[in-house]
Design an enzyme around this catalytic site. Structure first.
Site, short mmCIF file in Angstrom:
data_model
loop_
_atom_site.label_atom_id
_atom_site.label_comp_id
_atom_site.label_asym_id
_atom_site.label_seq_id
_atom_site.Cartn_x
_atom_site.Cartn_y
_atom_site.Cartn_z
CB SER A 373 2.99 -1.53 7.73
OG SER A 373 3.50 -2.24 6.63
CG ASP A 493 -2.64 -0.87 2.26
OD1 ASP A 493 -1.71 -1.08 1.46
OD2 ASP A 493 -2.49 -0.87 3.49
CG HIS A 524 0.89 0.56 3.59
ND1 HIS A 524 0.15 -0.46 4.11
CD2 HIS A 524 2.14 0.43 4.12
CE1 HIS A 524 0.91 -1.19 4.91
NE2 HIS A 524 2.12 -0.66 4.94
#
Lengths: 812, 812
Positions: A373, A493, A524
């Site tokens: 991320s 995601d 994610h």
């Protein structure tokens, strides 16, 4: 289950023997033996680590069956000959597979083939054969998702190595757990970045947390796994929540413009920097330490294997200087300053005031970046600078352009579950200097000012691409990348959407670096700790290659593109490319409620839908996004009760596919549309319609806290996507959004006249999807996306000129 | 947030000073100081553990504000006087509370009172005052749910103590983390139980895993936290799933009987036991060790505080002998054999064959049992034997009678989410000897035979209480309990239902032991690691008292009954009793769709409902239990679409309450009912109807992996029930079930004639519930419970004679 191991390095027998000796499997006691059964028994003896007496060892041996009727202890005493069948029957038990569930006692080898566990083909007759088979067994994954050697490491196999370890120990191309994790040195230093983002007339000092083996205090020089995490000094949850934007606002008409890319292209304007601090002295030992870092479990695994691990949160975080401007060049400069220090090219100090330099003399100068991320994003950003010392990046679920995170097609488009978040909100959340009131006092007013600029520049009014976003588009700088890249992304995601990795992959396709891509079926998430894939081993092979310079063929062994299948659990397939330009195309025309092959003439002229809902229904959907999603995708005639979205979207479906099909890349839509106002937007979802038991959305924990990779060390959960218990009628594959005034691109604003028809082309987010025979592909066309776009509940009516609409699918 | 600390021991100033010295807060450097500010600075110096230089110390001090405008570092240099306001402003920051979110800079003390953080009332003027305030601060919880002293322990405060530790160190009545967790001794021994459950002619040997401080190898004698967990050697998930019973079977008529309790009362018949093994020698050191136990995080906390921790899975588990008959006396005997060994009253061996005795010479002979669910159940079972050495039991979500786990009112009634499970299924799941094929080979046939007997004895046909269940009812033996008892249970635990703790509590009400009860708002969970309650400290106070014999007044300080409120998060209230016999009663008559006060004449004679559903709807509900539950409880006129359960249950509601009401104990129903067949059942749910934001069903993770309680040690998540983001229209409070042929009790089967009315009385599961003014109380009457009972989808029609029905609520 299915085992998928890519990180087993095929080596010759001489190397095997050398490595078995280095890891003490072969030693004097083995040298004195010749009989393969005696050798096997001795190896078992070394590895039944819980046994401190011969009796207990026998007791443990008798827990295993050598034949369907004879225990291993009895067999070893029986003078019977060893067979591959016996060796592998025992192997399956050592690897924790269950009789009758995973294998039948009468045919273990067949089960191993089914599960894709590696086996030696030749008969195990001699000592040499046995050692060869043992070597391979050590490399083989257990049912609990780790190599047998790592299982032994957890049980304490390498503890006796700790005292004499001076350098890494490699086995089958991978570093082993010979460094004591409870003797780590934990330093804090302050790197002087070439920045003055808080404009206090001094360069920003950045706090860096270092964990390194105690051997680095002597001559050992460690490579570094560096995770840049804006979160790791704390998150301002409450302040972030308070800063969220209201998304229940109308979409508004935009003033047309004639901007070209040149108009929005960002070019750095050099800023005058304060001078470097004058170095007042040098010190070997750090002035500051830390106890509780915020760790990434993959890094933990490598801490016991000779890698140092470095965490830095960067500008604007607790104990560091500066102000973080989300995604800006300054953020990237802050990120790489740490690498520059680790590689010997920048100064760090022992504290923030004394100007005493401290060097990373313990570092071997070879650095990898890790993290998911925002963490992975900073790694990508760092790579695009070409900074020296950064050998490789493993970016997981990374943003490659911030526009693709918070915007889409000229629209404000929130990441999944973060409606109302934006660049300024994120900046507020990670500004952890706020958590130290003494420090915050000095910076509060300036930060508020910067925040205001951010709020203006991000421009939620238009949603257009601009200078601001171009600065934050790392794809622009891909040509600078020198580090080898491993990109990991979830095909589901919808936080960091697949376009982020898609564009990066496309931009890197012809770059003169090694690049690898792993696409999984998660959202994610991290993928270490999954049973079906030896991700951790792959990273070990990779880091051993890149950072220790080991010639282990990692670059050939790891697949260029590895994609997890969406139909069967635990299926991973290697490919040469993703969204290859050479893919075939499948084209469908639109028809009333149908998608028909291009060759079929279209009979329907138009279809329309409203974007307005009864205010009560509108409020209900805002609070129940799952119900909204369900109603959106459920075909009207499938709904027992009332579907409140019946008139608010169009669904077009193909007939049932007569063969399995693989969609590979971006579905492209050509749409001719009109709307009853001079503004409007369209949203699209491509959907797999067909009853099937699909993979779980989130991984299931198969065994909690079972993975540590070293003795008495931090544990991780073993996880896997399993099949859901119940069939589901559909699954969303991919989606896309567009502002009808951004028909050319995200920066040029086009005129839109109410009720006039316009043509537009939309690329949905790239995907890789296995559509089963018997299923239908559906396209859902709608406007307001409750989870993503602004939600004005305006009286908008959209019309599609059906016979001018098309969808093109890239097919592998 | 609200802080709730019960484990702060009020001590006199002399004791405070002694303890501050013992923990090295007071030492020579402090002795030389007199000025309170200088003392404070020195204490801060000792506790800013990350600073290894004076400069870094200053740097850290300046992260805090002493006044709204002046940093702590500047204040300490300023010669200004200390005030309580300044001390507590800094304290709030040290405790990690956030400015403007948790407190205002201009009034920290007011915020502390609000949050219920303890403060000294007197002005902090002298060194003595300062030390007093510091002592209290060390005992105070941070925002992250641990004492400030534990926060310091995590940061490494006690690491320098490790080398010289020879005995526990107590502070404020609680043991501190002065034992190195990475120097633990890990032994396996085999306790010889007075059992031969596998009928092999030899007493069953039970594997025991021990973790103890290295000091126990010298003179230190440790108390023991013992967790008996049938799961900890592995679970046979696949075999268990395969053994699940089909619940989609019809309810059947039962032959009436005239059984009395005497007929079903279990009395032990002495069994002939094989002789004890002849001891062939003695050994101090274990023959066997282990690396990866399956830990309970609460035990982990105490491992660094001088407690030994012992795990044993008992008969029928991996590496042990025997066969486990779920809940049987043999299981209890197996459980306490370990205690007997720990207390010096039973023999253990170093391995399973050599007959070499090994004594628990390291044990101080004082044992506590810990653990949740089956683990807690075994602790309760052990307590009811009165075994010597067992000083206390902390039973969490424990079963007190297995009938109350798998049966209810003459019905098969599954625990929540385990439809189809039963005693035999659980026995299969925990029979981990299955996982060692060499061992399993010997026992397989016998186990299958025992399993068959189990399947017969548990008697899914009638669901009646019997000899079999009476053996497995620990409440029968409560009079034997000598150990002090702490019972922890979730008021929303529909796995181990509240009746289990309710009956145990009632049975213990007058027992001559110390007993405490904690009822929380969770389901089937652990409550250590919650922010709002100092559960871990309470256990520390308790164990220090019970096992070290420390005179810390734990028995008075811990509330007798502590109940978490269901309205506001982080609310815990002390009570004298739960379901006290002296509670008031509130009685409602039934009326058409209403519950009316007893005094109101009833106009309606009858109401009826069907238990049959369209097969398609029936199948849908089986697969979507949440939808079933929603439709069951949603009043018909609230449903927008079709409610398929409209005719399958009756809902009676009170008018809106005009004041808050606390239900305390078992709601009792009097029902007059008829059914159109000679068999039938009723189910009931008591429901709070009223829109409100309620607590989350599961705890929210506030800070992942943030709690370790010691330096470089296993981490746990900080959790809490928070308010759900959205209001919900109802919440189920409690429920109950009855077979209409068990109108007198669960063993006597009564005649039931089709269409005749019968009176019956049902006690719902005990609860404690805060019903808000403005809400309505509802009673839902139905038959088949999709989540609990058999599901025959039979053509049954139930009629209630409304004017003969009543509900009586116990009101606190």
């Amino acid at each position: 289950m299915k085992n998928n191991q890519f990180a087993i390095e095929p080596v010759d027998r001489t190397t095997e023997l050398k490595e078995l000796r280095a890891t003490h499997f072969i030693d004097d006691s083995i040298d004195q033996l010749d009989d393969p059964i005696a050798v096997w028994q001795e190896l078992l003896h070394k590895t039944v680590l819980e046994a401190k007496s011969q009796t207990v060892f026998k007791q443990k041996l008798n827990n295993y069956l050598a034949t369907p009727e004879m225990t291993l202890g009895d067999f070893l005493d029986s003078q019977q000959a060893l067979t591959n069948d016996i060796f592998y029957r025992v192997a399956m038990q050592l690897l924790e597979f269950d009789v009758d569930i995973d294998f039948k006692l009468d045919n273990p080898i067949e089960a191993m083939k089914q599960i894709k566990l590696p086996i030696v083909g030749e008969p195990i007759k001699t000592k040499s054969d046995l050692l060869h088979a043992w070597y391979l067994l050590l490399c083989t994954h257990t049912k609990k998702g780790q190599t047998y050697l790592d299982k032994l490491a957890q049980a304490g196999y390498f503890v006796s190595f700790y005292a004499t370890t001076t350098k890494p120990l490699f086995f089958n191309g991978k570093a082993q757990a010979v460094f004591d994790p409870h003797q780590l040195i934990r330093d804090v230093v302050y790197v002087e970045a070439p920045l003055d983002t808080d404009e206090d007339g001094k360069r920003d000092l950045l706090k860096v947390e270092i964990l390194r083996a105690k051997q680095t205090a002597d001559d050992y020089r460690a490579p570094v796994l560096y995770t840049a995490s804006p979160y790791n000094q704390g998150i301002n949850d409450e302040a972030g929540s308070a800063a969220m934007h209201n998304v229940d606002v109308p979409l508004e008409p935009k003033e047309p413009n004639q901007l070209t890319y040149a108009d929005v292209h960002y070019q750095e304007t050099p800023k005058k920097l304060p001078a470097k601090r004058k170095i007042a002295g040098e010190q070997q030992e750090a002035d500051e330490t830390f106890a509780m870092e915020s760790p990434y479990t993959l890094n933990d695994y490598f801490l016991t294997r000779g890698f140092a691990v470095v965490y830095a949160a960067g500008i604007g975080t607790k104990d560091s200087d500066g102000i973080r401007d989300t995604g800006a060049v300054s953020e990237t400069v802050s990120t790489i300053a740490v690498i520059e220090w680790l590689a010997g090219n920048r100064t760090a100090f022992t504290n923030k005031t004394d100007n005493i330099e401290i060097k990373a003399s313990w570092s071997n100068g070879k650095i990898a970046m890790t993290g998911r991320s925002y963490l992975g994003t900073l790694a990508v950003a760092a790579a695009t600078t070409g900074v020296d010392g950064l050998k490789t990046v493993v970016s997981e679920a990374a943003i490659s352009s911030w526009y693709d995170y918070y915007r889409d097609g000229g629209l404000v488009a929130a990441p999944d579950t973060f409606q109302g978040e934006d660049m300024d909100v994120l900046a507020t959340e990670v500004f952890s200097r706020m958590q130290k009131p003494g420090d915050y006092l000095k910076i509060k007013d300036f930060f508020d000012q910067v925040l205001q600029t951010m709020t203006k520049d991000q421009d939620r009014q238009t949603g257009n691409y601009s200078h601001y976003w171009d600065e934050r588009n790392y794809v622009n700088n891909v040509k600078n990348i020198k580090a080898d890249m491993i990109m990991v992304h979830g095909l589901n995601d919808w936080n960091v959407k697949p376009r982020n990795v898609g564009n990066l992959w496309n931009a890197l396709r012809d770059a003169p670096i090694t690049k690898k891509l792993i696409l999984h079926q998660g959202q994610h998430i991290y993928v270490n700790g999954f049973r079906s894939l030896d991700f951790t081993d792959m990273m070990n092979l990779w880091f051993s290659h890149e950072l220790f310079g080991l010639d282990n063929h990692a670059e050939d062994l790891l697949p260029d593109v590895l994609i997890q299948g969406n139909v069967q659990p635990e299926t991973w397939t290697s490919y040469e490319d993703w969204q290859a330009p050479t893919d075939q195309k499948q084209v469908f025309n639109f028809e009333a409620k149908e998608l028909v092959p291009e060759t079929v003439p279209v009979r329907t002229a138009a279809a329309s839908f409203s974007d307005h809902l009864d205010p009560e229904v509108f409020d209900f959907y805002k609070k129940h996004l799952n119900v909204w999603e369900r109603d959106l995708l459920t075909t009207n005639h499938d709904t027992k009760g009332e579907n409140q979205l019946r008139d608010n979207r169009l669904i077009f479906k193909t007939s049932r596919y007569d063969h399995d099909t693989y969609i590979d890349g971006c579905a492209q839509l050509k749409i001719r549309v009109a709307v009853n106002e001079p503004f409007g937007m369209l949203s699209f979802q491509l959907v797999d319609y067909g009853d099937a038991k699909r993979l779980t959305v989130s991984p299931t924990i198969l065994a909690g806290k079972s993975l540590s990779g070293a003795y008495d060390w931090r544990r991780d959960n073993l996880r896997e996507f399993t099949l859901q218990k119940e069939a589901t009628p559909w699954k969303m594959i991919t989606k896309g959004h567009i502002n009808l005034q951004n028909r050319h691109n995200a920066y040029q604003v086009d005129e839109l006249k109410a009720n006039d028809f316009y043509d537009l082309t939309v690329d949905l987010q790239p995907t890789f999807y296995h559509l089963l025979a018997g299923h239908q592909l559906g396209l859902v066309v709608y406007a307001t996306d409750f989870a993503t776009t602004v939600r004005g509940n305006q009286e908008l009516q959209y019309s599609l000129q059906i016979n001018q609409c098309k969808i093109t699918l890239p097919i592998k």
